[in-house]
Design a protein around this motif. Structure first.
Motif, PDB file in Angstrom:
ATOM      1  N   SER A  40      -3.197   4.846  -6.616  1.00  0.00           N
ATOM      2  CA  SER A  40      -2.780   3.226  -6.992  1.00  0.00           C
ATOM      3  C   SER A  40      -2.927   2.584  -8.073  1.00  0.00           C
ATOM      4  N   ILE A  41      -3.499   4.086  -8.833  1.00  0.00           N
ATOM      5  CA  ILE A  41      -2.947   3.785 -10.464  1.00  0.00           C
ATOM      6  C   ILE A  41      -1.553   4.272 -10.138  1.00  0.00           C
ATOM      7  N   ALA A  42      -0.826   5.192  -9.045  1.00  0.00           N
ATOM      8  CA  ALA A  42       0.359   4.984  -9.329  1.00  0.00           C
ATOM      9  C   ALA A  42       1.261   4.282  -9.177  1.00  0.00           C
ATOM     10  N   VAL A  43       1.095   3.683  -8.206  1.00  0.00           N
ATOM     11  CA  VAL A  43       1.648   2.666  -8.078  1.00  0.00           C
ATOM     12  C   VAL A  43       1.933   1.675  -8.500  1.00  0.00           C
ATOM     13  N   ALA A  44       0.873   1.274  -9.271  1.00  0.00           N
ATOM     14  CA  ALA A  44       0.736   0.647 -10.882  1.00  0.00           C
ATOM     15  C   ALA A  44       1.403   0.649 -11.925  1.00  0.00           C
ATOM     16  N   GLY A  45       1.907   2.347 -11.888  1.00  0.00           N
ATOM     17  CA  GLY A  45       3.166   2.534 -12.687  1.00  0.00           C
ATOM     18  C   GLY A  45       4.199   2.503 -12.079  1.00  0.00           C
ATOM     19  N   GLN A  46       3.868   2.661 -11.486  1.00  0.00           N
ATOM     20  CA  GLN A  46       5.349   2.638 -10.307  1.00  0.00           C
ATOM     21  C   GLN A  46       6.394   2.007 -10.380  1.00  0.00           C
ATOM     22  N   ALA A  47       5.402   0.445 -10.523  1.00  0.00           N
ATOM     23  CA  ALA A  47       5.890  -1.296 -10.458  1.00  0.00           C
ATOM     24  C   ALA A  47       6.916  -1.921 -11.643  1.00  0.00           C
ATOM     25  N   SER A  48       5.584  -0.610 -12.633  1.00  0.00           N
ATOM     26  CA  SER A  48       5.317  -0.732 -14.456  1.00  0.00           C
ATOM     27  C   SER A  48       6.809  -0.190 -15.140  1.00  0.00           C
ATOM     28  N   ALA A  49       7.521   1.006 -14.072  1.00  0.00           N
ATOM     29  CA  ALA A  49       8.621   1.373 -14.739  1.00  0.00           C
ATOM     30  C   ALA A  49      10.048   1.389 -13.252  1.00  0.00           C
ATOM     31  N   TYR A 354      -6.023  -2.138  -8.939  1.00  0.00           N
ATOM     32  CA  TYR A 354      -4.322  -1.476  -9.592  1.00  0.00           C
ATOM     33  C   TYR A 354      -4.049  -2.494  -8.407  1.00  0.00           C
ATOM     34  N   LEU A 355      -3.926  -2.457  -6.984  1.00  0.00           N
ATOM     35  CA  LEU A 355      -3.163  -3.291  -6.217  1.00  0.00           C
ATOM     36  C   LEU A 355      -2.674  -4.010  -7.279  1.00  0.00           C
ATOM     37  N   MET A 356      -3.765  -5.026  -7.049  1.00  0.00           N
ATOM     38  CA  MET A 356      -3.569  -6.709  -7.847  1.00  0.00           C
ATOM     39  C   MET A 356      -2.464  -6.434  -8.820  1.00  0.00           C
ATOM     40  N   ALA A 357      -2.637  -5.257  -9.757  1.00  0.00           N
ATOM     41  CA  ALA A 357      -1.800  -5.184 -11.104  1.00  0.00           C
ATOM     42  C   ALA A 357      -0.650  -4.891 -10.906  1.00  0.00           C
ATOM     43  N   ALA A 358      -0.424  -4.201  -9.447  1.00  0.00           N
ATOM     44  CA  ALA A 358       1.331  -3.335  -9.432  1.00  0.00           C
ATOM     45  C   ALA A 358       1.586  -4.673  -8.667  1.00  0.00           C
ATOM     46  N   SER A 359       1.598  -6.232  -7.894  1.00  0.00           N
ATOM     47  CA  SER A 359       1.812  -7.158  -6.937  1.00  0.00           C
ATOM     48  C   SER A 359       2.341  -7.788  -8.084  1.00  0.00           C
ATOM     49  N   VAL A 360       1.172  -7.439  -8.747  1.00  0.00           N
ATOM     50  CA  VAL A 360       2.000  -9.123 -10.296  1.00  0.00           C
ATOM     51  C   VAL A 360       3.258  -8.142 -10.857  1.00  0.00           C
ATOM     52  N   ILE A 361       3.603  -7.059 -10.526  1.00  0.00           N
ATOM     53  CA  ILE A 361       4.467  -6.675 -11.625  1.00  0.00           C
ATOM     54  C   ILE A 361       5.563  -6.130 -10.679  1.00  0.00           C
ATOM     55  N   VAL A 362       5.712  -6.309  -9.546  1.00  0.00           N
ATOM     56  CA  VAL A 362       6.297  -6.530  -8.529  1.00  0.00           C
ATOM     57  C   VAL A 362       6.606  -7.960  -8.390  1.00  0.00           C
ATOM     58  N   LEU A 363       6.115  -8.684  -8.628  1.00  0.00           N
ATOM     59  CA  LEU A 363       6.536 -10.367  -8.255  1.00  0.00           C
ATOM     60  C   LEU A 363       7.250 -10.384  -9.453  1.00  0.00           C
ATOM     61  N   LEU A 364       7.150  -9.959 -10.547  1.00  0.00           N
ATOM     62  CA  LEU A 364       7.364 -10.801 -11.844  1.00  0.00           C
ATOM     63  C   LEU A 364       8.846 -10.058 -11.997  1.00  0.00           C
TER      64      LEU A 364
END
Length: 448
Positions: A40-49, A354-364
């Protein structure tokens, strides 16, 4: 790990590429808790990348430390000369009924009052236990829920899969995305070092998944303003989850505070909320009204038991979902225990956060491309399904002292100094760092 990570990547629309994990150690559990933490931390980081790559043309390398990920799923804070208050109310916990086990969640005063409305005033755990023992578990669960409280009987995974709510959750996606028609063309104001700089996050979430998400967003440079009701408190987790945020209070039953909230929402880029599925609607802030006030809004929400089925509006928390979904019962068998055995940490909360954070960044990232806002919905129960499907965990023991060589950082908090563990995510050129220390709820003004 591979299947769990790939499931999350697919749910978020991210490439199902391997992500390197370093470090040793795992949380002992019947389930793959450390793998959930890392993925879950990794996908938040992957979305950021992916966001950084969209804006710069360069995809930064990413790595996640297994050991630090495990620690952050418990607590990242090590107080120096003071103690964090207990996380649980004295009578919260698991109790034997006449035909099994039930968990009562009484941390909030009104939830304890609801339980006592059913059971009668309880002086202590022994008093509560004697009262609970006279009840059938299913009947007591329903009675407490009907009184406005929070309770969950212990079910097996098979019983949950056969339950109408378990079937409903199984049919839901891990993340439900939707795009809106309104557009919001705002340029990227961030940088590689602070990719979310210039973004306003209005955070209506409380214990624990939503605050984990907004803490991550704050660490990437977002301006996070947390809003709580006038009397709400969660002293056992505030030092952990308010890092990097400003915290204010509003009463959405009062006209002046509603006007303030609407002004904040109009200027917000991102709204996080974790109310029950119908709660904002009853306050007059349903999805249509939110997007009318803030066209192009990125609206990310979670609840406990999913977004369909008979329990979609039920109050719930991580520990209750563990009881309902079969996690606590499976842990009891794995440990050969005589009572419910939950996960060693509140992993459903942290993983969903962390999945929520990743979702935010994907939508952004999508909004920066097409100008359109969007929404994402997640639930603790759907994250539980993912964890259960992953299979067995490990019996390793991860001790608190194992973190002592990880470069503890000193943070000056309102309660005293504390060590904050180094972050488990390493994204080259983009350090997770927070401009503000943890803060008391209501410490700031409700303004951007």
């Amino acid at each position: 790990m591979t299947d769990l990570l790939a499931s999350m990547q697919a749910a978020l629309g991210l490439p199902t590429t391997p992500i390197p994990f370093s470090g040793e150690g795992a949380l002992p559990s019947a389930f793959a808790v450390t793998e959930l933490a890392c993925a879950s931390i990794a996908v938040a980081g992957q979305a950021s990348a992916a966001l950084i790559c969209q804006q710069t043309g360069r995809l930064p390398p990413l790595e996640v430390d297994r050991r630090l990920a495990s620690f952050w799923f418990a607590t990242s804070l090590r107080p120096i000369g003071w103690s964090v208050p207990p996380m649980w109310d004295p009578v919260a916990g698991d109790y034997a009924t006449a035909d099994g086990w039930i968990r009562l969640h009484t941390n909030a005063p009104h939830h304890r009052l609801a339980a006592e409305k059913v059971l009668g005033p309880c002086l202590d755990r022994a008093d509560m236990a004697s009262k609970v023992a006279r009840w059938n578990k299913t009947e007591l669960e329903q009675a407490v829920v009907d009184a406005g409280g929070c309770a969950a009987e212990m079910r097996s995974a098979l019983a949950w899969q056969a339950h109408p709510q378990g079937r409903a959750v199984s049919a839901e996606p891990l993340v439900h995305f939707a795009q809106t028609d309104e557009e919001h063309h705002k340029p990227w104001l961030g940088s590689v070092a602070r990719p979310l700089a210039g973004l306003k996050v209005l955070d209506l979430t409380r214990v624990l998944a939503g605050p984990i998400a907004s803490r991550f967003l704050a660490g990437l440079g977002a301006d996070v303003l947390r809003i709580d009701p006038p009397t709400w408190d969660e002293p056992g987790v505030v030092p952990e989850v308010t890092l990097g945020k400003r915290c204010a209070r509003l009463d959405l039953q009062q006209p002046d505070d509603r006007a303030t909230f609407e002004a904040l929402l109009k200027d917000a880029d991102i709204l996080l909320h974790g109310y029950r599925a119908d709660a904002l609607e009853r306050l007059g802030y349903g999805a249509g009204q939110r997007h009318k006030l803030a066209p192009g809004l990125i609206d990310v929400s979670l609840n406990a038991y999913g977004w369909s089925g008979p329990w979609q509006n039920r109050r719930g928390f991580d520990s209750l979902v563990q009881m309902s979904s079969g996690i606590a019962e499976a842990g009891m068998g794995w440990k050969h225990a005589d009572k419910p055995t939950p996960l060693p940490v509140q992993a459903l909360d942290h993983g969903t956060g962390y999945l929520m954070a990743a979702s935010v960044i994907v939508l952004l990232t999508q909004r920066l491309e097409n100008g359109r806002g969007g929404s994402a919905r997640l639930s603790l129960a759907r994250t539980a399904k993912l964890l259960i499907e992953q299979g067995a965990g490990r019996r390793d023991v991860l001790r608190p002292e194992d973190a002592n060589d990880q470069g503890l950082l000193v943070e000056q908090t309102p309660w005293g100094p504390a060590h904050r563990l180094q972050v488990p995510m390493k994204l080259m050129g983009t350090p997770l760092q927070w401009a503000l220390p943890a803060a008391n709820l209501g410490e700031h003004r409700a303004q951007w």
